[in-house]
Design an enzyme around this catalytic site. Structure first.
Site, PDB file in Angstrom:
ATOM      1  N   GLU A  33       8.197  15.887  16.270  1.00 55.03           N
ATOM      2  CA  GLU A  33       8.764  15.696  14.941  1.00 55.03           C
ATOM      3  C   GLU A  33       8.127  16.713  13.981  1.00 55.03           C
ATOM      4  OE1 GLU A  33       7.675  12.099  12.696  1.00 55.03           O
ATOM      5  OE2 GLU A  33       9.810  11.926  12.257  1.00 55.03           O
ATOM      6  N   GLU A  84       8.000   1.118  11.859  1.00 51.35           N
ATOM      7  CA  GLU A  84       9.073   2.108  11.738  1.00 51.35           C
ATOM      8  C   GLU A  84       8.383   3.463  11.801  1.00 51.35           C
ATOM      9  OE1 GLU A  84      12.123   1.403  11.837  1.00 51.35           O
ATOM     10  OE2 GLU A  84      12.378  -0.603  11.007  1.00 51.35           O
ATOM     11  N   CYS A 140      12.650  10.488   8.566  1.00 52.96           N
ATOM     12  CA  CYS A 140      12.447  10.031   9.941  1.00 52.96           C
ATOM     13  C   CYS A 140      13.745  10.115  10.747  1.00 52.96           C
ATOM     14  CB  CYS A 140      11.900   8.614   9.942  1.00 52.96           C
ATOM     15  SG  CYS A 140      12.877   7.515   8.937  1.00 52.96           S
ATOM     16  N   LYS A 186       0.872  -1.191   0.000  1.00 52.04           N
ATOM     17  CA  LYS A 186       0.000   0.000   0.000  1.00 52.04           C
ATOM     18  C   LYS A 186       0.896   1.224   0.000  1.00 52.04           C
ATOM     19  CE  LYS A 186      -2.056   2.999   2.027  1.00 52.04           C
ATOM     20  NZ  LYS A 186      -2.008   4.427   1.575  1.00 52.04           N
TER      21      LYS A 186
HETATM   22  P1  NAP Z   1       1.165   8.249   8.054  1.00 49.97           P
HETATM   23  O1  NAP Z   1       0.088   9.241   7.953  1.00 49.97           O
HETATM   24  O2  NAP Z   1       1.272   7.459   9.286  1.00 49.97           O
HETATM   25  O3  NAP Z   1       0.976   7.276   6.790  1.00 49.97           O
HETATM   26  C1  NAP Z   1       1.844   6.219   6.489  1.00 49.97           C
HETATM   27  C2  NAP Z   1       1.115   5.208   5.638  1.00 49.97           C
HETATM   28  O4  NAP Z   1       0.035   4.644   6.385  1.00 49.97           O
HETATM   29  C3  NAP Z   1       0.485   5.786   4.384  1.00 49.97           C
HETATM   30  O5  NAP Z   1       0.525   4.843   3.336  1.00 49.97           O
HETATM   31  C4  NAP Z   1      -0.942   6.022   4.828  1.00 49.97           C
HETATM   32  O6  NAP Z   1      -1.819   6.074   3.746  1.00 49.97           O
HETATM   33  C5  NAP Z   1      -1.182   4.806   5.694  1.00 49.97           C
HETATM   34  N1  NAP Z   1      -2.261   4.949   6.676  1.00 49.97           N
HETATM   35  C6  NAP Z   1      -2.792   6.093   7.187  1.00 49.97           C
HETATM   36  N2  NAP Z   1      -3.780   5.791   8.052  1.00 49.97           N
HETATM   37  C7  NAP Z   1      -3.886   4.438   8.099  1.00 49.97           C
HETATM   38  C8  NAP Z   1      -4.723   3.520   8.808  1.00 49.97           C
HETATM   39  N3  NAP Z   1      -5.661   3.928   9.672  1.00 49.97           N
HETATM   40  N4  NAP Z   1      -4.549   2.204   8.600  1.00 49.97           N
HETATM   41  C9  NAP Z   1      -3.590   1.762   7.762  1.00 49.97           C
HETATM   42  N5  NAP Z   1      -2.795   2.571   7.047  1.00 49.97           N
HETATM   43  C10 NAP Z   1      -2.918   3.901   7.229  1.00 49.97           C
HETATM   44  O7  NAP Z   1       2.574   8.879   7.825  1.00 49.97           O
HETATM   45  P2  NAP Z   1       2.975   9.922   6.692  1.00 49.97           P
HETATM   46  O8  NAP Z   1       2.398  11.230   7.030  1.00 49.97           O
HETATM   47  O9  NAP Z   1       2.652   9.368   5.364  1.00 49.97           O
HETATM   48  O10 NAP Z   1       4.571   9.861   6.818  1.00 49.97           O
HETATM   49  C11 NAP Z   1       5.273  10.586   7.744  1.00 49.97           C
HETATM   50  C12 NAP Z   1       5.648   9.771   8.966  1.00 49.97           C
HETATM   51  O11 NAP Z   1       6.365   8.586   8.625  1.00 49.97           O
HETATM   52  C13 NAP Z   1       6.566  10.527   9.881  1.00 49.97           C
HETATM   53  O12 NAP Z   1       6.104  10.494  11.188  1.00 49.97           O
HETATM   54  C14 NAP Z   1       7.897   9.796   9.774  1.00 49.97           C
HETATM   55  O13 NAP Z   1       8.722   9.890  10.855  1.00 49.97           O
HETATM   56  C15 NAP Z   1       7.474   8.411   9.494  1.00 49.97           C
HETATM   57  N6  NAP Z   1       8.557   7.672   8.850  1.00 49.97           N
HETATM   58  C16 NAP Z   1       9.237   6.730   9.573  1.00 49.97           C
HETATM   59  C17 NAP Z   1      10.284   6.025   9.007  1.00 49.97           C
HETATM   60  C18 NAP Z   1      11.052   4.987   9.764  1.00 49.97           C
HETATM   61  O14 NAP Z   1      11.645   4.144   9.135  1.00 49.97           O
HETATM   62  N7  NAP Z   1      11.071   4.989  11.064  1.00 49.97           N
HETATM   63  C19 NAP Z   1      10.617   6.264   7.686  1.00 49.97           C
HETATM   64  C20 NAP Z   1       9.910   7.233   6.987  1.00 49.97           C
HETATM   65  C21 NAP Z   1       8.871   7.916   7.580  1.00 49.97           C
HETATM   66  P3  NAP Z   1      -2.215   7.484   3.054  1.00 49.97           P
HETATM   67  O15 NAP Z   1      -0.992   8.305   2.980  1.00 49.97           O
HETATM   68  O16 NAP Z   1      -2.705   7.095   1.717  1.00 49.97           O
HETATM   69  O17 NAP Z   1      -3.233   8.074   3.922  1.00 49.97           O
END
Ligand code: NAP
Ligand code: MG
Length: 475
Positions: free
Chosen positions: A378, A248, A282, A173
């Site tokens: 963050e 992650e 991240c 996804k």
């Molecule tokens: P996010 O809102 O948590 O979304 C991540 C993924 O999860 C997207 O594909 C999103 O889909 C999906 N998602 C959202 N709500 C969901 C639900 N209820 N059930 C299942 N899937 C769901 O994060 P983001 O805003 O895209 O990315 C930023 C975050 O990622 C930051 O906090 C960053 O630190 C973290 N990150 C962590 C790492 C690591 O390796 N530790 C690496 C990169 C990023 P949609 O976008 O289509 O809504």
């Protein structure tokens, strides 16, 4: 779709509205529409799960050497299409072309690395009385990989490459904002000869398609990268089925500069440790801790380095930082820098179309920062806070004063201190006199709220297996 209780009919109605729509992919540097991608319908998602179940049987049952050969062929096609994949990353994520090429190469290398896994996924033989005892690493079956928009291509491969190598079928996804590289990679998997359905991409919203995978009983594991709140909700939902989960999540990583460090190098590299990918990383070192005795000297070199960051057109090979991913993300980032924020200096950013935000440095004492969200939370944007510290003990205390624990950097020429501080900082990925965090051959993941489990490195495929113990009587 998985069955929902009657009490949740409002949610089901929302799903019916959301499913089957087209999502417009925007170029964040220009705000122009790149293309539109149909989001999967409930029926299509269900079909994908069935196809994945069938593919898992074929793929998981294949001879290890054949799986290895097909993964190498897949990597070869990624290499063939490297430029095309990089250009897609520029168009949909606004990454500078030089970085995007590195990301496509990383996807290839991760696949090549895990192509070595099927033939090395050996169990153990354990001495017992009365027979032979052996262990096997059995594939889980169907795995859901949910990825964010910040590094769409590398993060997807960190999940699906070891999962495939262990013999699983993968439902990927992508983030709604960035589905294009994932869709292309799935085509390459098929062209390479992986069984139909072994790697399928399901574009759509997290709250719809992501949730579908999390709740579907045929999906044995969720490998999630994203924000802390979504990760926590996924972990809670997985608990209801005792579903395996790797998380992650976010970070608030420190960059600790001691007085005895190579200050020139520390200052010259510090902007890239936090402004790379416009801070949407991240591992961004968004809290800089600088020893007070060299604070002023460091800050003047750091200012020159920040002003030197080349922010602009991602298609230009000289560009070092592009735009933020979306208008919404820019609003989020702006809110971290209120009118009274202690701005020390800023870099530049283009005016006009595109979701631009200039590199921004906030500075002050630790006490003065406590109320500031940019110091605590963050940002996921090009904003860094710089705080002076007195001694090693205070540096460690400040570094650990966060619920996150993903990465961090330590700058010192004192080897003993480098080792002491590395052991004391509660984070999964530290670098000394460098800002490297992620190598496919070394484990990556977070302490505390930054995550659960590890990706990459020699053991990543094990997280996509069940260990099975078999005793064979010799009597
Ligand atoms: P996010 O809102 O948590 O979304 C991540 C993924 O999860 C997207 O594909 C999103 O889909 C999906 N998602 C959202 N709500 C969901 C639900 N209820 N059930 C299942 N899937 C769901 O994060 P983001 O805003 O895209 O990315 C930023 C975050 O990622 C930051 O906090 C960053 O630190 C973290 N990150 C962590 C790492 C690591 O390796 N530790 C690496 C990169 C990023 P949609 O976008 O289509 O809504
Ligand atoms: Mg989100």
């Amino acid at each position: 779709m998985t069955a929902k209780s009657d009490g949740d009919s409002r949610c089901c109605h929302e799903k019916a509205v959301a499913l089957g729509v087209e999502h417009e992919v925007l170029n964040p540097a220009t705000e122009a529409v790149v293309t539109s991608v149909p989001e999967v319908t409930a029926a299509e998602a269900e079909t994908a799960v069935r196809r994945a179940e069938a593919a898992a049987v074929v793929w998981g049952g294949m001879a290890p050497a054949d799986r290895a050969r097909l993964l190498r062929a897949f990597a070869g096609l990624v290499d063939r299409d490297l430029e095309q994949l990089a250009q897609l990353e520029v168009a949909e994520a606004g990454h500078p072309i030089a970085s995007a090429r590195g990301e496509a190469a990383a996807a290839r290398d991760v696949l090549l690395y895990y192509a070595g896994t099927p033939e090395r996924l050996s169990g153990r033989q354990i001495p017992v009385a009365g027979g032979l005892d052996v262990t096997f690493h059995e594939p889980l079956g169907v795995v859901g990989v949910i990825v964010p928009w910040n590094f769409p291509m590398p993060i997807a491969t960190w999940g699906f490459a070891p999962a495939l190598a262990a013999g699983n079928a993968v439902l990927l996804k992508p983030a709604e904002l960035t589905p294009l590289t994932a869709l292309h990679l799935a085509k390459l998997a098929e062209e390479a000869g992986l069984p139909e359905g072994a790697l399928q991409v399901l574009p759509g919203r997290g709250s719809v398609v992501g949730r579908f995978l999390v709740e579907h009983p045929a999906v044995a594991k969720i490998c999630f990268t994203g924000s802390v709140p979504v990760g926590q909700s996924i972990m809670a939902a997985c608990a209801r089925q005792t579903k395996r989960v790797t998380l992650e999540l976010g970070g608030k990583s420190p960059n600790i500069v001691f007085a005895d460090a190579d200050l020139e190098k520390a200052a010259a590299t510090a902007p890239y440790a936090v402004f790379d990918n416009a801070g949407q990383d991240c591992c961004a070192r968004s809290r800089m801790l600088v020893q007070r005795s060299v604070y002023d000297e460091f800050m003047s070199s750091f200012e020159a380095a920040v002003r030197g960051v080349v922010v602009g057109d991602p298609r230009d090979e000289k560009t070092e930082m592009g735009p933020l991913i979306s208008a919404g993300q820019r609003e989020r980032v702006r809110a971290f820098v209120p009118a009274d924020a202690p701005v020390a200096f800023r870099g530049s950013a283009p005016a006009g179309a595109g979701f631009w935000y200039e590199p921004t440095v906030l500075a002050g004492s630790a006490a003065s920062m406590t109320g500031l969200a940019a110091w605590r939370d963050e940002v996921f944007g090009p904003v860094v806070c710089v705080v002076p510290f007195e001694d090693e003990a205070e540096a460690i205390r400040l570094a650990n004063a966060t619920p996150y624990g993903l990465s961090g950097s330590i700058w010192t020429r004192d080897t003993g201190r480098a080792i002491r501080v590395s052991r004391a900082v509660q984070a999964g990925n530290l670098s000394v006199n460098s800002h490297s965090s992620v190598r496919y051959s070394t484990p990556f993941g977070g302490f505390k709220q930054s995550g659960l489990g590890r990706e990459l490195g020699p053991d990543a495929a094990l997280a996509f297996t069940e260990e099975k113990n078999v005793f064979i009587a010799t009597d």
